[in-house]
Design an enzyme around this catalytic site. Structure first.
Site, PDB file in Angstrom:
ATOM      1  N   ALA A   1      38.240  41.644  39.157  1.00  0.00           N
ATOM      2  CA  ALA A   1      37.723  41.766  40.701  1.00  0.00           C
ATOM      3  C   ALA A   1      38.295  42.744  41.329  1.00  0.00           C
ATOM      4  O   ALA A   1      39.188  42.270  41.951  1.00  0.00           O
ATOM      5  CB  ALA A   1      37.732  40.220  41.111  1.00  0.00           C
TER       6      ALA A   1
ATOM      7  N   SER B   1      42.879  41.853  49.282  1.00  0.00           N
ATOM      8  CA  SER B   1      42.731  41.259  47.768  1.00  0.00           C
ATOM      9  C   SER B   1      41.707  40.149  47.765  1.00  0.00           C
ATOM     10  O   SER B   1      40.867  40.166  48.517  1.00  0.00           O
ATOM     11  CB  SER B   1      44.340  40.879  47.316  1.00  0.00           C
ATOM     12  OG  SER B   1      44.003  40.471  45.866  1.00  0.00           O
ATOM     13  N   ASN B   2      41.679  39.503  46.730  1.00  0.00           N
ATOM     14  CA  ASN B   2      40.609  38.377  46.522  1.00  0.00           C
ATOM     15  C   ASN B   2      41.001  37.233  45.744  1.00  0.00           C
ATOM     16  O   ASN B   2      42.270  37.304  45.231  1.00  0.00           O
ATOM     17  CB  ASN B   2      39.261  39.091  45.803  1.00  0.00           C
ATOM     18  CG  ASN B   2      39.573  39.651  44.470  1.00  0.00           C
ATOM     19  OD1 ASN B   2      40.086  39.072  43.461  1.00  0.00           O
ATOM     20  ND2 ASN B   2      39.346  40.799  44.339  1.00  0.00           N
ATOM     21  N   PHE B   3      40.502  36.098  45.522  1.00  0.00           N
ATOM     22  CA  PHE B   3      40.827  35.326  45.007  1.00  0.00           C
ATOM     23  C   PHE B   3      40.931  35.144  43.329  1.00  0.00           C
ATOM     24  O   PHE B   3      41.165  34.046  42.926  1.00  0.00           O
ATOM     25  CB  PHE B   3      40.011  33.815  45.490  1.00  0.00           C
ATOM     26  CG  PHE B   3      40.200  33.546  46.800  1.00  0.00           C
ATOM     27  CD1 PHE B   3      41.311  33.219  47.338  1.00  0.00           C
ATOM     28  CD2 PHE B   3      39.142  33.801  47.644  1.00  0.00           C
ATOM     29  CE1 PHE B   3      41.706  32.757  48.637  1.00  0.00           C
ATOM     30  CE2 PHE B   3      39.337  33.408  48.990  1.00  0.00           C
ATOM     31  CZ  PHE B   3      40.402  32.787  49.641  1.00  0.00           C
TER      32      PHE B   3
END
Ligand code: C5P
Length: 401
Positions: free
Chosen positions: A276, A208-210
């Site tokens: 995102a 995943s991402n932030f």
């Protein structure tokens, strides 16, 4: 514009309280219904008799009326109002509002109001400039309240500076503008993607991402406030919706997000791609938890659908697509390329080079580009205010075309 609108005004202790008499007259002339709450301090500056005569309603100060014993329900008042204006808002009341302190009828009504709240401060220049007041006002804006900044001018103290309460005629225009905006997107269906996606590696792990989803949620809130029908396709986040009328569809992976977007797109007037989305996913997620071993581990990744690109290919004449770009270098060039590639109408660029901008922060600093190039750059501000700027830009674009 204001005919039949129910306006609740909370008056605090300030010399500027006399201006509220003029505002009430203006509102009544416009056909609005007006009710007034006064704090105890406000009683030292203007009489309830003046305000009740002008508003044609009893003025409320206490939870319980002394003479009749009647209960003034803050909840009913909050539900009654289409708009709650706190003016003049003193430094004390602003500080209590910012911190959830609830020790009078005005503050209890503020905490229970579901309608938009406008705050028009009035105080001396140094009080207004004080870091604590500034911090409190910032907090109030971040809660979604509308701040009516105090203009520069002569103050009751004899000093000059910012801190005068906005004049009644200007307050009237601000309220009118608000009700006009409220219907700006009525009848339009908006699709918003928000948050990160989770791409499964095995039953207990993901890529995943932030991304926090805050920008997309703030946009959903702002558009719903202005009358749009909002479908918010959200990746995993802990954020809560501020308005029940936003239709949230929760998804996990990019593929799920794409499927849902595809289903909504035909009936969408405006699509905003603020999620995102992970560009890649593990080609085949393991069925069992992957065990650690001595050597390195490779996971084959395959490309995810680019939702903005795919829906850009399906875009029909009147549809408007808006994308986001988060760049670390060659920002304008890269954002412009994305705009073209994805057939977007405009793109919101957040720079990773700006402190306080980007993924998980509360604030953001953006520029907007369209096919003609850079259109506007904005200051660093809270994401709720950034959402307003983006929606204003969108509104000009769709209403001018
Ligand atoms: O190409 P890049 O990921 O930088 O593009 C960002 C824009 O494209 C954002 O608006 C983002 O929401 C959208 N996007 C998408 N699906 C992807 C990747 C990005 O919708 N798979």
């Amino acid at each position: 514009m204001l005919h039949g609108k129910k306006i609740l005004i909370g008056v605090c202790g300030s010399i500027a309280a006399y201006k509220i008499a003029i505002l009430i007259r203006l509102l009544i002339k416009q056909g609005a219904e007006v009710k007034i709450i006064m704090t105890n301090s406000a009683l030292d500056f203007i009489t309830p008799l003046t305000l009740s005569t002008l508003s044609r309603n009893p003025v409320l100060t206490q939870f319980q009326e002394e003479k009749t014993g009647e209960w003034n329900s803050h909840i009913d008042l909050g539900l009654w109002a289409d708009l709650f204006l706190i003016a003049p808002a003193s430094a004390k009341t602003i500080s209590k509002m910012a911190n959830g302190i609830c020790d009078n009828l005005l503050l209890a009504t503020y905490l229970s109001a579901r309608c938009p709240v406008f705050v028009a401060p009035a105080m001396d220049v140094d009080m207004y400039q004080h870091a604590s007041t500034k911090g409190n006002l910032e907090k109030l804006s971040s809660y979604g309240n509308h701040l009516v900044e105090a203009p520069y001018g002569e103050l009751a103290s004899g000093l000059s500076g910012e801190g005068r309460m906005t004049e009644p005629e200007d307050l009237l225009e601000i309220l009118k503008e608000h009700f006009k905006k409220k219907d700006e997107f009525r009848g339009l269906s908006v699709l918003i993607t928000a948050g990160p996606t989770h791409e499964k590696i095995d039953p207990v792990r993901f890529i995943s991402n932030f991304s926090s989803g805050k920008m997309g949620y703030a946009l959903a809130d702002e558009l719903a406030k202005r009358g749009a029908t909002v479908n918010l396709v959200s990746g995993p986040t802990h954020l809560r919706l501020k308005q029940a009328k936003i239709n949230r569809i929760q998804v996990s992976s990019a593929q799920d997000m794409y499927k849902v977007c595809l289903a909504f797109y035909e009936k969408t007037d405006i699509a905003i791609f603020s999620a995102a989305v992970a560009d890649y996913r593990p080609s085949i997620p393991a069925e069992q938890k992957i065990k650690k071993s001595a050597g390195p581990l490779s996971i084959e990744l395959v490309k995810n659908p680019d939702i903005a690109f795919e829906l850009g290919q399906k875009k029909k004449n009147k549809q408007v697509n808006v994308g986001f770009a988060l760049e670390t270098d060659n920002e304008i060039r890269n954002a412009t390329l994305k705009l073209k590639e994805k057939n977007l109408d405009f793109i919101v660029l957040n720079s990773m080079q700006d402190k306080g901008a980007g993924f998980s922060s509360e604030t953001n600093k953006i520029s907007i580009l369209d096919e003609t190039g850079l259109k506007k750059s904005f200051e660093l501000k809270h994401k709720t205010l950034v959402a307003k700027d983006i929606v204003d830009f969108l509104s000009n674009r769709i209403h001018d075309s």
